[in-house]
Design a protein around this motif. Structure first.
Motif, PDB file in Angstrom:
ATOM      1  N   SER A 152       0.828  -1.206   0.000  1.00  0.00           N
ATOM      2  CA  SER A 152       0.000   0.000   0.000  1.00  0.00           C
ATOM      3  C   SER A 152       0.862   1.255   0.000  1.00  0.00           C
ATOM      4  CB  SER A 152      -0.925  -0.004   1.218  1.00  0.00           C
ATOM      5  OG  SER A 152      -1.769  -1.139   1.210  1.00  0.00           O
ATOM      6  N   ALA A 153       1.954   1.231   0.776  1.00  0.00           N
ATOM      7  CA  ALA A 153       2.842   2.390   0.827  1.00  0.00           C
ATOM      8  C   ALA A 153       3.538   2.622  -0.512  1.00  0.00           C
ATOM      9  CB  ALA A 153       3.875   2.203   1.935  1.00  0.00           C
ATOM     10  N   GLU A 154       3.970   1.535  -1.144  1.00  0.00           N
ATOM     11  CA  GLU A 154       4.606   1.663  -2.460  1.00  0.00           C
ATOM     12  C   GLU A 154       3.606   2.210  -3.477  1.00  0.00           C
ATOM     13  OE1 GLU A 154       7.665   1.340  -3.266  1.00  0.00           O
ATOM     14  OE2 GLU A 154       8.662  -0.022  -1.857  1.00  0.00           O
ATOM     15  N   PHE A 155       2.372   1.750  -3.391  1.00  0.00           N
ATOM     16  CA  PHE A 155       1.315   2.231  -4.279  1.00  0.00           C
ATOM     17  C   PHE A 155       1.101   3.732  -4.078  1.00  0.00           C
ATOM     18  CE2 PHE A 155      -3.161   3.359  -4.829  1.00  0.00           C
ATOM     19  CZ  PHE A 155      -3.400   2.935  -6.128  1.00  0.00           C
ATOM     20  N   LEU A 156       1.012   4.161  -2.811  1.00  0.00           N
ATOM     21  CA  LEU A 156       0.800   5.578  -2.521  1.00  0.00           C
ATOM     22  C   LEU A 156       1.998   6.407  -2.977  1.00  0.00           C
ATOM     23  CD1 LEU A 156      -0.887   7.822  -1.286  1.00  0.00           C
ATOM     24  CD2 LEU A 156       0.085   7.228   0.954  1.00  0.00           C
ATOM     25  N   LYS A 157       3.193   5.904  -2.745  1.00  0.00           N
ATOM     26  CA  LYS A 157       4.389   6.619  -3.196  1.00  0.00           C
ATOM     27  C   LYS A 157       4.350   6.820  -4.711  1.00  0.00           C
ATOM     28  CE  LYS A 157       9.384   6.114  -3.766  1.00  0.00           C
ATOM     29  NZ  LYS A 157      10.564   5.243  -3.582  1.00  0.00           N
ATOM     30  N   HIS A 158       3.942   5.788  -5.452  1.00  0.00           N
ATOM     31  CA  HIS A 158       3.855   5.902  -6.908  1.00  0.00           C
ATOM     32  C   HIS A 158       2.857   6.989  -7.310  1.00  0.00           C
ATOM     33  CE1 HIS A 158       3.921   4.694 -11.098  1.00  0.00           C
ATOM     34  NE2 HIS A 158       2.600   4.605 -11.082  1.00  0.00           N
ATOM     35  N   GLN A 159       1.734   7.059  -6.598  1.00  0.00           N
ATOM     36  CA  GLN A 159       0.746   8.100  -6.891  1.00  0.00           C
ATOM     37  C   GLN A 159       1.323   9.484  -6.628  1.00  0.00           C
ATOM     38  OE1 GLN A 159      -2.151   7.182  -8.383  1.00  0.00           O
ATOM     39  NE2 GLN A 159      -1.229   5.151  -8.245  1.00  0.00           N
ATOM     40  N   TRP A 160       2.084   9.617  -5.555  1.00  0.00           N
ATOM     41  CA  TRP A 160       2.704  10.904  -5.240  1.00  0.00           C
ATOM     42  C   TRP A 160       3.745  11.296  -6.285  1.00  0.00           C
ATOM     43  CZ3 TRP A 160       3.627   9.927   0.699  1.00  0.00           C
ATOM     44  CH2 TRP A 160       2.430  10.177   1.377  1.00  0.00           C
ATOM     45  N   LEU A 161       4.500  10.304  -6.769  1.00  0.00           N
ATOM     46  CA  LEU A 161       5.486  10.595  -7.812  1.00  0.00           C
ATOM     47  C   LEU A 161       4.786  11.097  -9.072  1.00  0.00           C
ATOM     48  CD1 LEU A 161       7.950   7.585  -7.384  1.00  0.00           C
ATOM     49  CD2 LEU A 161       8.359   9.984  -6.776  1.00  0.00           C
ATOM     50  N   GLN A 162       3.640  10.516  -9.377  1.00  0.00           N
ATOM     51  CA  GLN A 162       2.869  10.989 -10.522  1.00  0.00           C
ATOM     52  C   GLN A 162       2.371  12.415 -10.305  1.00  0.00           C
ATOM     53  OE1 GLN A 162      -0.053   7.637 -10.977  1.00  0.00           O
ATOM     54  NE2 GLN A 162       0.661   7.657 -13.086  1.00  0.00           N
ATOM     55  N   ASP A 163       2.197  12.778  -9.052  1.00  0.00           N
ATOM     56  CA  ASP A 163       1.739  14.122  -8.717  1.00  0.00           C
ATOM     57  C   ASP A 163       2.882  15.144  -8.751  1.00  0.00           C
ATOM     58  OD1 ASP A 163      -0.162  16.054  -7.779  1.00  0.00           O
ATOM     59  OD2 ASP A 163       0.666  15.848  -5.765  1.00  0.00           O
ATOM     60  N   GLY A 164       4.101  14.687  -9.015  1.00  0.00           N
ATOM     61  CA  GLY A 164       5.219  15.606  -9.130  1.00  0.00           C
ATOM     62  C   GLY A 164       6.179  15.622  -7.967  1.00  0.00           C
ATOM     63  N   SER A 165       5.958  14.751  -6.967  1.00  0.00           N
ATOM     64  CA  SER A 165       6.903  14.703  -5.847  1.00  0.00           C
ATOM     65  C   SER A 165       8.242  14.167  -6.323  1.00  0.00           C
ATOM     66  CB  SER A 165       6.374  13.798  -4.726  1.00  0.00           C
ATOM     67  OG  SER A 165       5.389  14.450  -3.978  1.00  0.00           O
ATOM     68  N   PRO A 166       9.342  14.730  -5.824  1.00  0.00           N
ATOM     69  CA  PRO A 166      10.649  14.164  -6.153  1.00  0.00           C
ATOM     70  C   PRO A 166      10.809  12.815  -5.461  1.00  0.00           C
ATOM     71  CG  PRO A 166      10.868  15.858  -4.493  1.00  0.00           C
ATOM     72  CD  PRO A 166       9.430  15.902  -4.931  1.00  0.00           C
ATOM     73  N   ASP A 167      11.614  11.946  -6.048  1.00  0.00           N
ATOM     74  CA  ASP A 167      11.823  10.622  -5.460  1.00  0.00           C
ATOM     75  C   ASP A 167      12.796  10.740  -4.287  1.00  0.00           C
ATOM     76  OD1 ASP A 167      11.733   7.975  -4.954  1.00  0.00           O
ATOM     77  OD2 ASP A 167      12.613   7.309  -6.847  1.00  0.00           O
ATOM     78  N   ASP A 168      12.338  11.423  -3.277  1.00  0.00           N
ATOM     79  CA  ASP A 168      13.142  11.685  -2.085  1.00  0.00           C
ATOM     80  C   ASP A 168      13.131  10.456  -1.177  1.00  0.00           C
ATOM     81  OD1 ASP A 168      13.441  12.752   0.840  1.00  0.00           O
ATOM     82  OD2 ASP A 168      14.109  14.418  -0.431  1.00  0.00           O
ATOM     83  N   PRO A 169      14.249  10.143  -0.484  1.00  0.00           N
ATOM     84  CA  PRO A 169      14.268   8.989   0.431  1.00  0.00           C
ATOM     85  C   PRO A 169      13.214   9.075   1.523  1.00  0.00           C
ATOM     86  CG  PRO A 169      16.502   9.751  -0.002  1.00  0.00           C
ATOM     87  CD  PRO A 169      15.583  10.766  -0.616  1.00  0.00           C
ATOM     88  N   ALA A 170      12.777  10.283   1.849  1.00  0.00           N
ATOM     89  CA  ALA A 170      11.768  10.444   2.902  1.00  0.00           C
ATOM     90  C   ALA A 170      10.368  10.078   2.430  1.00  0.00           C
ATOM     91  CB  ALA A 170      11.771  11.878   3.415  1.00  0.00           C
ATOM     92  N   LEU A 171      10.181   9.901   1.132  1.00  0.00           N
ATOM     93  CA  LEU A 171       8.836   9.715   0.599  1.00  0.00           C
ATOM     94  C   LEU A 171       8.232   8.369   1.019  1.00  0.00           C
ATOM     95  CD1 LEU A 171       7.018  11.532  -1.072  1.00  0.00           C
ATOM     96  CD2 LEU A 171       7.690  10.260  -3.106  1.00  0.00           C
ATOM     97  N   LEU A 172       9.017   7.301   0.954  1.00  0.00           N
ATOM     98  CA  LEU A 172       8.472   5.997   1.333  1.00  0.00           C
ATOM     99  C   LEU A 172       8.148   5.922   2.822  1.00  0.00           C
ATOM    100  CD1 LEU A 172       7.583   3.188   0.550  1.00  0.00           C
ATOM    101  CD2 LEU A 172       9.949   2.409   0.812  1.00  0.00           C
ATOM    102  N   PRO A 173       9.026   6.379   3.725  1.00  0.00           N
ATOM    103  CA  PRO A 173       8.629   6.395   5.141  1.00  0.00           C
ATOM    104  C   PRO A 173       7.357   7.214   5.393  1.00  0.00           C
ATOM    105  CG  PRO A 173      10.987   6.695   4.955  1.00  0.00           C
ATOM    106  CD  PRO A 173      10.437   6.752   3.557  1.00  0.00           C
ATOM    107  N   LEU A 174       7.216   8.333   4.679  1.00  0.00           N
ATOM    108  CA  LEU A 174       5.999   9.129   4.823  1.00  0.00           C
ATOM    109  C   LEU A 174       4.787   8.341   4.336  1.00  0.00           C
ATOM    110  CD1 LEU A 174       4.613  11.800   5.527  1.00  0.00           C
ATOM    111  CD2 LEU A 174       5.126  12.588   3.190  1.00  0.00           C
ATOM    112  N   ALA A 175       4.946   7.621   3.227  1.00  0.00           N
ATOM    113  CA  ALA A 175       3.846   6.800   2.710  1.00  0.00           C
ATOM    114  C   ALA A 175       3.489   5.690   3.699  1.00  0.00           C
ATOM    115  CB  ALA A 175       4.215   6.212   1.355  1.00  0.00           C
ATOM    116  N   LEU A 176       4.506   5.053   4.292  1.00  0.00           N
ATOM    117  CA  LEU A 176       4.260   3.999   5.282  1.00  0.00           C
ATOM    118  C   LEU A 176       3.492   4.553   6.484  1.00  0.00           C
ATOM    119  CD1 LEU A 176       7.657   2.078   5.206  1.00  0.00           C
ATOM    120  CD2 LEU A 176       5.401   1.042   4.851  1.00  0.00           C
ATOM    121  N   ALA A 177       3.903   5.726   6.953  1.00  0.00           N
ATOM    122  CA  ALA A 177       3.216   6.350   8.085  1.00  0.00           C
ATOM    123  C   ALA A 177       1.782   6.719   7.717  1.00  0.00           C
ATOM    124  CB  ALA A 177       3.989   7.582   8.544  1.00  0.00           C
TER     125      ALA A 177
END
Length: 224
Positions: A152-177
């Motif tokens: 689910s977190a990987e799925f959400l991260k992918h959606q955020w990347l499509q929204d223009g978020s940079p592939d920052d290392p903090a993105l997956l922990p944020l998605a998990l949270a």
């Protein structure tokens, strides 16, 4: 001396016996479905801990031997059920994400969150089995729950990347949270029902999750 004529070769391939139009493999798959359906009903109604293998078999009209043909234990049956439910949820939200791929993120977010909620809450038994008692069953079950949360977190991260978020290392922990928070809101919604509180509608749960993810998105802008 006359020689006997060799017998003609025969086809010794065993015939697959069909009962009620089903062969052995189809009957086996049907029994497995019956067992999982029965487990869903019983786990949701009376909890995992108070449900026995014998009760599952009686409810499914399947013998105990048939149960052990598919599952080595009640825990294995629950894990298989969790995988089945989670797969259905994943397929539903993925389909909605693809259908709305050309939309902006707020539109896509609303559609995906609604799809998630309806996948688990239109049939309340699924939410109870997945988010109710699951956390305290066993390490194996907890491992499967973590697999589901990671997906689910990987799925959400992918959606955020499509929204223009940079592939920052903090993105997956944020998605998990974020996923952890969403799952906790679902569990709280369930417990509110079980504790005899005024029943909240599915639409209320959708609105609560939408609000939560919208707030997370506002904070996500800080790491862009």
């Amino acid at each position: 001396m006359s020689r006997s004529t060799p017998a003609a070769p025969t086809d010794r391939t065993p015939v697959r016996r069909r009962i009620r139009g089903l062969d052995a493999d189809e009957r086996s798959a049907q029994r497995r479905r019956q067992l999982l359906t029965a487990a869903t009903e019983l786990f949701a109604r009376q909890s995992y801990s108070l449900t026995s293998i014998e009760q599952i078999c009686q409810h499914a009209y399947v013998g105990t031997k048939g149960f052990y043909d598919h599952f080595e234990s009640k825990e294995a049956c629950y894990t298989a059920l969790l995988v089945q439910i989670s797969t259905g949820i994943q397929q539903r939200v993925t389909e909605v994400a693809l259908e709305t791929a050309d939309s902006d993120w707020p539109t896509r977010r609303a559609a995906v969150v609604a799809a998630f909620v309806h996948a688990i809450a239109d049939d309340p038994r699924l939410a109870k089995v997945t988010f109710g008692e699951a956390g305290g069953i066993s390490p194996a079950v907890e491992a499967q729950r973590r697999v589901n949360r990671r997906w689910s977190a990987e799925f959400l991260k992918h959606q955020w990347l499509q929204d223009g978020s940079p592939d920052d290392p903090a993105l997956l922990p944020l998605a998990l949270a974020t996923i952890g928070g969403m799952f906790e809101l679902v569990a709280d919604w369930l417990h509110h029902h079980d504790d005899g509180g005024a029943p909240d509608s599915v639409d209320t749960l959708v609105a609560d999750l939408q609000h939560f993810v919208t707030i997370v998105d506002a904070g996500r802008a800080a790491i862009r």
